[in-house]
Design a protein around this motif. Structure first.
Motif, PDB file in Angstrom:
ATOM      1  N   VAL B 248      17.686  41.118  55.517  1.00 28.41           N
ATOM      2  CA  VAL B 248      18.650  41.587  56.509  1.00 28.41           C
ATOM      3  C   VAL B 248      19.815  42.148  55.714  1.00 28.41           C
ATOM      4  N   THR B 249      20.167  43.395  55.950  1.00 32.08           N
ATOM      5  CA  THR B 249      21.208  44.005  55.107  1.00 32.08           C
ATOM      6  C   THR B 249      22.576  44.010  55.780  1.00 32.08           C
ATOM      7  N   TYR B 250      22.609  43.918  57.123  1.00 32.45           N
ATOM      8  CA  TYR B 250      23.932  43.887  57.771  1.00 32.45           C
ATOM      9  C   TYR B 250      24.444  42.450  57.725  1.00 32.45           C
ATOM     10  N   GLU B 251      24.915  42.096  56.553  1.00 27.83           N
ATOM     11  CA  GLU B 251      25.373  40.731  56.314  1.00 27.83           C
ATOM     12  C   GLU B 251      26.535  40.829  55.341  1.00 27.83           C
ATOM     13  N   LEU B 252      27.515  39.960  55.499  1.00 28.92           N
ATOM     14  CA  LEU B 252      28.796  40.051  54.799  1.00 28.92           C
ATOM     15  C   LEU B 252      28.664  40.214  53.277  1.00 28.92           C
ATOM     16  N   PHE B 253      28.003  39.265  52.637  1.00 36.54           N
ATOM     17  CA  PHE B 253      27.988  39.282  51.180  1.00 36.54           C
ATOM     18  C   PHE B 253      27.205  40.471  50.633  1.00 36.54           C
ATOM     19  N   PHE B 254      26.092  40.804  51.308  1.00 34.41           N
ATOM     20  CA  PHE B 254      25.292  41.936  50.832  1.00 34.41           C
ATOM     21  C   PHE B 254      26.116  43.204  50.861  1.00 34.41           C
ATOM     22  N   GLN B 255      26.861  43.394  51.942  1.00 32.85           N
ATOM     23  CA  GLN B 255      27.657  44.608  52.092  1.00 32.85           C
ATOM     24  C   GLN B 255      28.752  44.694  51.017  1.00 32.85           C
ATOM     25  N   LEU B 256      29.470  43.584  50.813  1.00 37.29           N
ATOM     26  CA  LEU B 256      30.537  43.584  49.810  1.00 37.29           C
ATOM     27  C   LEU B 256      29.957  43.832  48.420  1.00 37.29           C
ATOM     28  N   ASP B 257      28.842  43.180  48.124  1.00 37.15           N
ATOM     29  CA  ASP B 257      28.175  43.311  46.841  1.00 37.15           C
ATOM     30  C   ASP B 257      27.764  44.766  46.623  1.00 37.15           C
ATOM     31  N   ALA B 258      27.254  45.383  47.701  1.00 36.68           N
ATOM     32  CA  ALA B 258      26.807  46.773  47.601  1.00 36.68           C
ATOM     33  C   ALA B 258      27.973  47.690  47.252  1.00 36.68           C
ATOM     34  N   ILE B 259      29.112  47.484  47.921  1.00 37.68           N
ATOM     35  CA  ILE B 259      30.289  48.304  47.620  1.00 37.68           C
ATOM     36  C   ILE B 259      30.681  48.128  46.162  1.00 37.68           C
ATOM     37  N   GLY B 260      30.694  46.842  45.723  1.00 42.58           N
ATOM     38  CA  GLY B 260      31.081  46.542  44.356  1.00 42.58           C
ATOM     39  C   GLY B 260      30.228  47.287  43.344  1.00 42.58           C
ATOM     40  N   HIS B 261      28.911  47.339  43.611  1.00 42.51           N
ATOM     41  CA  HIS B 261      28.030  47.991  42.660  1.00 42.51           C
ATOM     42  C   HIS B 261      28.149  49.501  42.740  1.00 42.51           C
ATOM     43  N   LYS B 262      28.357  49.987  43.956  1.00 44.40           N
ATOM     44  CA  LYS B 262      28.487  51.434  44.117  1.00 44.40           C
ATOM     45  C   LYS B 262      29.715  51.933  43.356  1.00 44.40           C
ATOM     46  N   LYS B 263      30.799  51.135  43.389  1.00 46.75           N
ATOM     47  CA  LYS B 263      32.052  51.565  42.754  1.00 46.75           C
ATOM     48  C   LYS B 263      32.170  51.028  41.326  1.00 46.75           C
ATOM     49  N   PHE B 264      31.119  50.414  40.798  1.00 50.09           N
ATOM     50  CA  PHE B 264      31.151  49.820  39.452  1.00 50.09           C
ATOM     51  C   PHE B 264      32.329  48.870  39.273  1.00 50.09           C
ATOM     52  N   ASP B 265      32.644  48.122  40.298  1.00 49.40           N
ATOM     53  CA  ASP B 265      33.785  47.197  40.239  1.00 49.40           C
ATOM     54  C   ASP B 265      33.468  45.980  41.109  1.00 49.40           C
ATOM     55  N   PRO B 266      32.505  45.139  40.668  1.00 48.73           N
ATOM     56  CA  PRO B 266      32.029  44.083  41.565  1.00 48.73           C
ATOM     57  C   PRO B 266      32.998  42.910  41.776  1.00 48.73           C
ATOM     58  N   PHE B 267      33.790  42.584  40.747  1.00 45.83           N
ATOM     59  CA  PHE B 267      34.528  41.311  40.858  1.00 45.83           C
ATOM     60  C   PHE B 267      35.451  41.227  42.076  1.00 45.83           C
TER      61      PHE B 267
END
Lengths: 250, 325
Positions: B248-267
Motif C-alpha cells: 500500500v503506497t498511500y501511507e505516511l512513512f512511505f510517502q515521506l521516505d519517497a520524497i526524501g529519496h527523490k530529493k536526495f535528502d532523507p533525514f
C-alpha cells in the motif's frame, strides 16, 4: 415449598454433601447452622442450581430443579430453562456481589428490566419502593462502592426481591459485616419473614435463628446432624456434636 | 458542627519542622538541563535538518493523504475489526464448548506466531493462490464427479483476487486478523479478572449467559481491557508503516521516505515522520483518558476518596453530606 431428598454433591473426590433431606413449607423460615466446611453453603447453592448435584432430588414449589424427568429418565435442563427457574428464587450472598458499575437503583432494576422485560417506569417505581422498604431510599443514585457493608447487603436483598421471588436463599448474609452493621440487615430479614416470605438462611446468628426461625437444621461433615424447632435444638441439643458447636458459639 | 467535645483541650501549635533535603533532585536537574541544552543545540545548529524543507514536505498532499487513508483510517478499521473479532474469540476461548475452545486457541496460536510483516506480504499475494474467489457449495466439482456430472458449479458469486486482495483490503485483512489474536488474549484476561461472584449473582437473578456477559461481566472487564487496548492502538498506528509489504503506497512513512529519496535528502523526512507519529499518539492518549474515565464508574480513586471522607465525617459525628462535596 422446598423439598430435598437424599442430596449428594462431590467436588472431585471430596464428598461435600452426603445425603441431605430438607422440607421447608410455604411461609416458613428455615435456618441452617454448622461449622465452616460442613456443606451448608454448598447445599444452599444446590437449591438454585448454582451447583449441580450428583445424586438425589430438589424440588422448589413442586418443580424439580435443574432436570426434567421424562419416561423415567432425567434430562439436564438447557441453560435458559435453569435461568427461568431461578427467577422465582432470590439469593443473597455473603459478599453482597452487587454490580459495582451500576448505581444502587440500577442494581435493583436490572433483573426485572432484562429478565421480566417490564416497563421501565413500573420497574423504577417498584425499585424505589423496595429500597425504601430496606431503609435506603436516600441511596438510590450512589454506587455500591460508596455504601457501607450493611447498606450494600440491604441493597442486595432489595435486588433479589425485585424479581418477586417465591423463595429467598441467604448465604451467611451477615458474616462479612462489621458487628455494628449486622443488626440493620437482620432487621430487614425479620420484616421479610414477618411478611410471610419463605426463607432458607445459612447463618451464624444463633439469636436470629431462635427468634425468627420456624425450623433449624444443624449440619456437620455433609450430613444433617440434628433438626427441629430452633428453641428446642438450641436450648436442648440432643446430639453430642451439636452440643459442642453450640457451646462454642453461644 | 460538633467541635464542643474536642474543644476541651487547647489545640497545640502546628508543627514547623525543617523539611528533608533532596540534593539528588538538584543534581539530576542539572544533568538533565545540560542534556537538553545539547539536544536543542544540535537541532538549531546542525544544518542537515533542513527545517524549511521538512516543514514544507510534512503538509504535501500525498503525505497528508497517506496520513489520513493509510495511517489513520487503516488504524481505525483494523482496530474496530480486531477488537470485535478478538472479543468473539475470547468468548469462544472461555466457552464450555470444547470445539469452540480449540478453534479459538488455534487462531491465537497462528496469528500471534506469524510476524505482521510476513502476514501482510502473504495477504498482498493471495492472488497467486486463487486468481478468483467464489462462494457456493464447497467441493461442488468433486461431488459432481462422484455423481457423474462433469464440471458441476454451484456458485452464487465471487470476485477476482486482483480486485480485492490488493491495497487497502489486503492490508486491513492482515492487520485486523493479527490484531484480533492479541485482542482475544486481552479480552480474555479482562473477563477472567472479574470476580466470579458477579456472574453468580447475575445468574441467580435469572439473567441468561449472554445477558450476564453483556450487562455484567464485560462492562467490568473493560476497566482491565482498555489500557492494553490503548497500547494496541498505538502499536497499530505505528505498524501501518508495514503496509508497504502489501504493498500500500498511500501511507505516511512511505510517502515521506519517497520524497526524501527523490530529493536526495532523507533525514529531514525521518524527523517529519517522527513528528507526525508523536502528534497522532498524543491524540490517542487523550482519547484513552476519557474512555478509561468512563469505564471506572463506581471504582477508582475518586470513589474511594469520597468514601474515606464520608467515613471520617461520620466518625467525627458530622454530617457526611456537608464535607463530601
Amino acid at each position: 415449598m422446598v423439598r430435598a431428598e437424599n442430596v449428594h454433591k462431590s467436588f472431585g473426590h471430596l464428598e461435600v454433601l452426603k445425603g441431605i433431606d430438607l422440607e421447608v413449607r410455604h411461609g416458613e423460615v428455615c435456618c441452617v447452622i454448622g461449622p465452616s466446611g460442613s456443606g451448608k453453603s454448598t447445599f444452599l447453592r444446590c437449591i438454585n442450581h448454582l451447583e449441580k448435584i450428583n445424586a438425589g432430588r430438589i424440588w422448589v414449589d413442586g418443580d424439580l430443579i435443574g432436570y426434567r424427568e421424562r419416561g423415567g429418565k432425567l434430562h439436564e435442563m438447557q441453560a435458559k430453562e435453569v435461568a427461568a427457574q431461578r427467577r422465582s428464587i432470590g439469593m443473597v450472598f455473603q459478599r453482597f456481589n452487587l454490580f459495582p458499575h451500576m448505581t444502587v437503583l440500577e442494581n435493583v432494576m436490572e433483573a426485572p428490566l432484562r429478565v421480566r422485560r417490564e416497563s421501565k417506569a413500573q420497574v423504577r417505581e417498584r425499585a424505589i419502593e423496595l429500597l425504601d422498604r430496606v431503609g435506603l431510599a436516600n441511596k438510590v443514585d450512589t454506587y455500591p462502592g460508596q455504601c457501607s457493608g450493611g447498606q450494600q447487603q440491604r441493597v442486595a436483598i432489595a435486588r433479589a426481591l425485585a424479581m418477586r421471588p417465591k423463595l429467598m436463599l441467604f448465604d451467611e448474609p451477615t458474616s462479612a459485616l462489621d458487628p455494628e452493621l449486622v443488626g440493620e440487615v437482620l432487621d430487614v430479614m425479620k420484616n421479610l419473614a414477618a411478611d410471610g416470605m419463605t426463607m432458607v438462611v445459612v447463618t451464624h446468628e444463633i439469636g436470629f435463628a431462635r427468634e425468627v426461625g420456624d425450623s433449624l437444621i444443624f449440619m456437620d461433615g455433609g450430613v444433617v446432624v440434628e433438626a427441629g424447632a430452633p428453641r428446642d435444638v438450641i436450648a436442648n441439643p440432643q446430639h453430642e456434636r451439636t452440643q459442642a458447636f453450640l457451646a462454642k458459639v453461644l | 458542627m460538633s467541635t464542643d467535645v474536642t474543644d476541651v483541650r487547647a489545640r497545640p501549635e502546628p508543627i514547623k519542622a525543617v523539611p528533608v533535603r533532596h540534593p539528588g533532585r538538584w543534581v539530576s536537574i542539572a544533568v538533565l538541563a545540560v542534556l537538553i541544552a545539547m539536544f536543542v543545540h544540535v537541532l538549531l545548529t546542525n544544518s542537515a535538518f533542513h527545517w524549511r524543507f521538512l516543514k514544507e514536505s510534512m503538509f504535501r498532499p500525498p503525505v497528508v493523504d497517506g496520513l489520513l487513508r493509510g495511517t489513520l483510517l487503516m488504524t481505525l478499521c483494523a482496530m474496530v475489526v480486531g477488537v470485535a473479532l478478538g472479543a468473539v474469540i475470547a468468548v469462544m476461548r472461555l466457552s464450555d464448548n470444547p470445539i469452540l475452545r480449540s478453534v479459538a486457541w488455534a487462531y491465537t496460536w497462528f496469528f500471534r506466531s506469524v510476524p505482521r510483516l510476513v502476514l501482510l506480504t502473504i495477504c498482498g499475494n493471495l492472488g497467486i493462490l486463487w486468481s478468483r474467489v467464489e462462494f457456493g457449495v464447497p467441493f461442488d466439482t468433486q461431488l459432481g464427479k462422484l455423481f457423474g456430472i462433469s464440471a458441476l458449479h454451484l456458485r452464487i458469486g465471487g470476485f477476482t483476487s486482483r480486485d480485492v486482495f490488493t491495497g487497502f483490503f489486503a492490508g486491513l485483512l492482515g492487520l485486523a486478523l493479527s490484531e484480533a489474536a492479541y485482542m482475544a488474549e486481552i479480552v480474555r484476561a479482562g473477563i477472567q479478572s472479574v470476580d466470579p461472584g458477579q456472574g453468580e449473582a447475575a445468574e441467580a437473578l435469572g439473567l441468561t449467559r449472554g445477558q450476564t456477559l453483556r450487562r455484567i461481566i464485560l462492562p467490568q472487564a473493560m476497566r482491565v481491557i482498555v489500557p492494553p487496548t490503548g497500547n494496541e492502538t498505538m502499536a497499530m498506528l505505528k505498524d501501518t508503516s508495514l503496509l508497504i509489504a502489501v504493498p500500500v503506497t498511500y501511507e505516511l512513512f512511505f510517502q515521506l521516505d519517497a520524497i526524501g529519496h527523490k530529493k536526495f535528502d532523507p533525514f529531514p523526512m525521518y524527523v517529519a515522520a517522527c513528528l507526525w507519529y508523536l502528534v497522532l499518539s498524543s491524540l490517542l492518549l487523550v482519547g484513552q483518558y476519557f474512555i478509561e474515565r468512563h469505564f471506572s464508574r463506581g471504582y477508582g480513586q475518586q470513589a474511594r476518596a469520597r468514601m474515606r471522607l464520608r467515613g471520617l465525617a461520620a466518625e467525627q459525628g458530622g454530617g457526611g453530606e456537608g464535607i463530601a462535596t
